[in-house]
Enzyme design. Sequence first.
Site, PDB file in Angstrom:
ATOM      1  N   GLY A  57       0.876  -1.169   0.000  1.00  0.00           N
ATOM      2  CA  GLY A  57       0.000   0.000   0.000  1.00  0.00           C
ATOM      3  C   GLY A  57       0.908   1.212   0.000  1.00  0.00           C
ATOM      4  N   GLU A  58       0.595   2.197   0.822  1.00  0.00           N
ATOM      5  CA  GLU A  58       1.463   3.363   0.950  1.00  0.00           C
ATOM      6  C   GLU A  58       1.850   3.443   2.427  1.00  0.00           C
ATOM      7  OE1 GLU A  58       2.324   4.895  -1.867  1.00  0.00           O
ATOM      8  OE2 GLU A  58       3.768   6.025  -0.662  1.00  0.00           O
ATOM      9  N   SER A  59       3.147   3.265   2.706  1.00  0.00           N
ATOM     10  CA  SER A  59       3.552   3.132   4.109  1.00  0.00           C
ATOM     11  C   SER A  59       3.220   4.377   4.928  1.00  0.00           C
ATOM     12  CB  SER A  59       5.031   2.789   4.214  1.00  0.00           C
ATOM     13  OG  SER A  59       5.810   3.716   3.514  1.00  0.00           O
ATOM     14  N   CYS A  88       6.278  -5.204   0.802  1.00  0.00           N
ATOM     15  CA  CYS A  88       6.387  -3.880   0.189  1.00  0.00           C
ATOM     16  C   CYS A  88       6.208  -2.783   1.254  1.00  0.00           C
ATOM     17  CB  CYS A  88       5.407  -3.773  -0.974  1.00  0.00           C
ATOM     18  SG  CYS A  88       5.977  -2.580  -2.183  1.00  0.00           S
ATOM     19  N   ARG A 115      12.605   3.885   0.437  1.00  0.00           N
ATOM     20  CA  ARG A 115      11.312   3.868  -0.272  1.00  0.00           C
ATOM     21  C   ARG A 115      11.498   4.242  -1.741  1.00  0.00           C
ATOM     22  NH1 ARG A 115       7.217   7.607   2.427  1.00  0.00           N
ATOM     23  NH2 ARG A 115       5.804   6.496   1.038  1.00  0.00           N
ATOM     24  N   ILE A 143       5.897  -3.222  -7.217  1.00  0.00           N
ATOM     25  CA  ILE A 143       5.077  -2.032  -7.493  1.00  0.00           C
ATOM     26  C   ILE A 143       5.618  -0.884  -6.637  1.00  0.00           C
ATOM     27  CG2 ILE A 143       2.742  -1.047  -7.492  1.00  0.00           C
ATOM     28  CD1 ILE A 143       1.698  -3.998  -7.461  1.00  0.00           C
ATOM     29  N   ARG A 144       6.265   0.060  -7.284  1.00  0.00           N
ATOM     30  CA  ARG A 144       6.922   1.175  -6.568  1.00  0.00           C
ATOM     31  C   ARG A 144       7.643   0.622  -5.323  1.00  0.00           C
ATOM     32  NH1 ARG A 144       4.205   5.856  -4.953  1.00  0.00           N
ATOM     33  NH2 ARG A 144       6.035   6.981  -5.665  1.00  0.00           N
ATOM     34  N   HIS A 179       5.433  -8.409  -4.137  1.00  0.00           N
ATOM     35  CA  HIS A 179       4.059  -8.768  -3.767  1.00  0.00           C
ATOM     36  C   HIS A 179       3.793 -10.241  -4.063  1.00  0.00           C
ATOM     37  CE1 HIS A 179       2.195  -4.714  -3.122  1.00  0.00           C
ATOM     38  NE2 HIS A 179       3.305  -4.361  -3.752  1.00  0.00           N
ATOM     39  N   GLU A 181       1.577 -12.122  -3.017  1.00  0.00           N
ATOM     40  CA  GLU A 181       0.130 -12.410  -3.106  1.00  0.00           C
ATOM     41  C   GLU A 181      -0.392 -12.213  -4.528  1.00  0.00           C
ATOM     42  OE1 GLU A 181       1.508  -9.742  -1.981  1.00  0.00           O
ATOM     43  OE2 GLU A 181       0.321  -7.974  -2.488  1.00  0.00           O
TER      44      GLU A 181
HETATM   45  N1  GLN Z   1       5.878   3.010  -2.482  1.00  0.00           N
HETATM   46  C1  GLN Z   1       5.162   2.522  -1.341  1.00  0.00           C
HETATM   47  C2  GLN Z   1       5.722   3.138  -0.054  1.00  0.00           C
HETATM   48  O1  GLN Z   1       6.710   3.772  -0.060  1.00  0.00           O
HETATM   49  C3  GLN Z   1       5.205   1.012  -1.264  1.00  0.00           C
HETATM   50  C4  GLN Z   1       4.551   0.420  -2.495  1.00  0.00           C
HETATM   51  C5  GLN Z   1       3.813  -0.858  -2.279  1.00  0.00           C
HETATM   52  O2  GLN Z   1       3.534  -1.261  -1.151  1.00  0.00           O
HETATM   53  N2  GLN Z   1       3.424  -1.464  -3.365  1.00  0.00           N
HETATM   54  O3  GLN Z   1       5.153   2.980   0.985  1.00  0.00           O
END
Ligand code: GLN
Length: 207
Positions: A57-59, A88, A115, A143-144, A179, A181
């Site tokens: 997700g987005e930390s 992630c 990150r 993913i990012r 990921h 999953e």
């Molecule tokens: N870029 C996100 C972060 O810095 C992590 C990306 C992800 O969980 N797919 O939190």
Amino acid sequence: MVSGRGEGAGAPCIGVLALQGDFEAHARALREAGAEAVPVRLPAHLDGLAGLVIPGGESSTLLKLAARDGLFEALQGFARTMPVFGTCAGCILLARRVLRPEQESLDVLDATVERNAYGRQIDSAILKIPTVLPGGPLETVYIRAPRIAAIGPGVEVLAKRGGDPVLVRQGRLLAATFHPELSADRRVHRLFLDIAATAATEADRAA
Ligand code: GLN
């Protein structure tokens, strides 16, 4: 035999932090690997779990959402003693030190994580990489993704992307910058269930 740690009655009960991000896919993957999966949104939801998955997700958003209801402190308490698997953003949350930018974390995994560390062109990718897990190369979806820039001596590297560790284990903690999953291969989730089962047996023995 019934144990308070989710073990004994068949499938272990694993929580999935369900504040934001792809928690549904993790719940499915855990069920496919043989666990019962339940969402965690409040401190009380951690009671009796055999382990916890912190999804991607987005930390920074996860941190903001966890700041409510004492959830951050409850997660930290859980991660200090129980099996936790962070993927992630979840890996970022587990790390002792976070860079780019520096941010708070649960501070349990002896690692420095950067990150969004891969350049824009290659920040999202699907790569088959070597792993020490039995069964040959592992498909990994990024993913990012963050980069594990440094690890302490107690951290074991289970898979690498180029020179960078992407799947690491420190005792009952497991962390992936990708990921698992989102791939069909369930080896990584099964490994986490093995870690949780071993921890439950040890807790029973100590009780
Ligand atoms: N870029 C996100 C972060 O810095 C992590 C990306 C992800 O969980 N797919 O939190």
